[in-house]
Design an enzyme around this catalytic site. Structure first.
Site, short mmCIF file in Angstrom:
data_model
loop_
_atom_site.label_atom_id
_atom_site.label_comp_id
_atom_site.label_asym_id
_atom_site.label_seq_id
_atom_site.Cartn_x
_atom_site.Cartn_y
_atom_site.Cartn_z
N LYS A 72 0.84 -1.21 0.00
CA LYS A 72 0.00 0.00 0.00
C LYS A 72 0.88 1.26 0.00
O LYS A 72 2.08 1.19 0.28
CB LYS A 72 -0.92 -0.01 1.22
N ARG A 74 -9.19 0.12 15.50
CA ARG A 74 -9.24 0.86 14.24
C ARG A 74 -10.35 0.25 13.38
O ARG A 74 -11.39 0.84 13.19
CB ARG A 74 -7.86 0.73 13.57
N TYR A 90 13.01 31.60 2.24
CA TYR A 90 11.82 32.34 2.71
C TYR A 90 11.93 32.67 4.20
O TYR A 90 12.34 31.82 5.00
CB TYR A 90 10.57 31.49 2.50
N MET A 127 9.32 24.59 -1.49
CA MET A 127 8.57 23.54 -2.19
C MET A 127 9.48 22.71 -3.11
O MET A 127 9.36 21.49 -3.17
CB MET A 127 7.44 24.19 -3.00
C1 PLP Z 1 -3.59 -4.41 8.35
C2 PLP Z 1 -2.13 -4.30 8.09
N1 PLP Z 1 -1.39 -5.41 7.97
C3 PLP Z 1 -0.06 -5.38 7.75
C4 PLP Z 1 0.60 -4.17 7.65
C5 PLP Z 1 2.09 -4.16 7.45
O1 PLP Z 1 2.71 -3.68 8.61
P1 PLP Z 1 4.30 -3.61 8.65
O2 PLP Z 1 4.71 -2.54 7.71
O3 PLP Z 1 4.58 -3.27 10.07
O4 PLP Z 1 4.81 -4.94 8.25
C6 PLP Z 1 -0.13 -2.98 7.79
C7 PLP Z 1 0.56 -1.69 7.73
O5 PLP Z 1 0.26 -0.74 8.37
C8 PLP Z 1 -1.54 -3.04 8.00
O6 PLP Z 1 -2.28 -1.93 8.13
#
Ligand code: PLP
Length: 355
Positions: free
Chosen positions: A5, A101, A232, A279
């Site tokens: 991600k 969460r 700046y 920037m």
């Molecule tokens: C649900 C979930 N699983 C796994 C991971 C991977 O975590 P890590 O980067 O600590 O391995 C994340 C990352 O935030 C996550 O949100």
């Protein structure tokens, strides 16, 4: 599962996905449906993809179309999905064991969710998981073990777990608690790109190499007299005749104001950032004149000096993943294997033919 991600924590989603699958990852994890569809559409390898975050049930037709697995984040989500889904889709049920969460919070919720699932053939439950809050806290493991025990309690009320994918361990849990079996999948994000935590390097069951380095160049070098203000707001004033280098990188590339206290490497030496980071430009105070084009290293090694991501994170009081994942798409990524460049990605120019 390779968790890719947020542009694979800034490293480049598709490249890391491809490399991870080639290296043996059998699942990919992303945060959003958009990320999942991008990976499904662009990656040549056909692997299951799990969206770890929220997907609005109204998008379930896309979920089925692109063969994505989503997360059942709550009883409410499952109720809504059951009403909306017109065709089968795969999902993993998320259990909240203490991160507070996402996930079903109580045994009663889980039982109610399982009842809905058993009555609706479109809701194809293929896995169950939770996520830890303190897997890298080696001084106090109480909360970690409490979450693990809570996961076990939840699993006890879930029937028919044969052939389901059961997972809970992120990088910290997998690497620093190897005594635990962790069911039949682990989810690695940080660990894909190097030691997740410099301070816990000694606990690693095997060596991991840091994969990312960040470099720019001196675009302009000039000598200023004493009393000149830089950048700046004029926050920095030269105290003597000084060589100043201007680097064509700034906060829009992800090098935030909070990183200003960190030095950069020029000619194997640490040199300070002076004046406000703007920037697109950063100024540094140089010990001597250097030619334009001299390499500047923000993360990585020059000679005997190394700046690691953890050092930046510590000074900015941020997690390292926050530093890496905010490296913006404006920065071209160069991918290397065994010292040779294997590909270059420039998100800005990706779709433009520059022949
Ligand atoms: C649900 C979930 N699983 C796994 C991971 C991977 O975590 P890590 O980067 O600590 O391995 C994340 C990352 O935030 C996550 O949100």
């Amino acid at each position: 599962m390779a968790v890719i991600k947020a542009n694979a924590y800034g490293h480049g989603m598709l490249e890391i996905a491809e490399a991870s699958v080639s290296a043996g990852a059998t699942w990919l994890g992303v945060a959003t449906l958009d990320e999942a569809i991008a990976v499904r559409s662009k990656l040549s390898q056909n692997v299951p993809i799990l969206v770890l975050g929220y997907v609005a049930p109204q998008y379930l037709p896309l979920v089925s179309q692109f063969r994505i697995t989503v997360t059942g984040i709550s009883l409410e989500w499952i109720q809504e999905a059951a009403q909306i889904a017109q065709q089968p889709f795969d999902f993993h049920l998320k259990l909240d064991t203490g991160l507070n969460r996402l996930g079903c919070k109580t045994v009663e919720e889980v039982q109610a969710a399982m009842k809905i699932i058993s009555q609706n053939p479109n809701l194809n439950w293929t896995g169950v998981f939770t996520h830890f809050a303190t897997s890298e806290d080696m001084e106090n493991k109480t909360y970690f073990y409490r979450q693990l025990a809570s996961f076990d309690e939840f699993l006890n009320v879930i029937p028919n777990r044969t052939n389901k994918i059961i997972h809970c361990a992120n990088s910290g849990a997998t690497l620093y608690h190897p005594e635990k079996p962790f069911f039949n999948m682990v989810r690695l994000g940080k660990a894909l790109m190097g030691p997740p935590n410099e301070a816990l390097k000694h606990l690693l069951p095997f060596q991991l190499q840091t994969s990312l380095s960040l470099h720019s160049i001196l675009g302009l070098v000039k000598q200023l007299d004493a009393g000149e203000k830089i950048s700046y707001g004029g926050e920095y004033t030269t105290t003597e005749k000084q060589w100043i280098g201007t680097i064509p990188m700034g906060y829009a590339d992800g090098w935030h104001q909070q990183f200003k206290a960190n030095a950069v490497l020029v000619d194997g030496k640490r040199v300070p950032i002076v004046g406000r980071i703007s920037m697109d430009q950063i100024m540094v105070a140089l010990p001597q004149k250097y030619p334009t084009g001299t390499r500047v290293t923000f993360i990585g090694q020059q000679g005997n000096e190394t700046i690691v991501g953890d050092e930046i994170a510590r000074t900015a009081n941020q997690p390292r993943s926050e530093v890496f994942s905010s490296l913006s798409s404006r920065l071209p990524r160069i991918y290397m294997q065994d010292g040779s460049i294997i590909s270059i990605r420039n998100a800005m120019l990706d779709s433009i033919n520059l022949s």
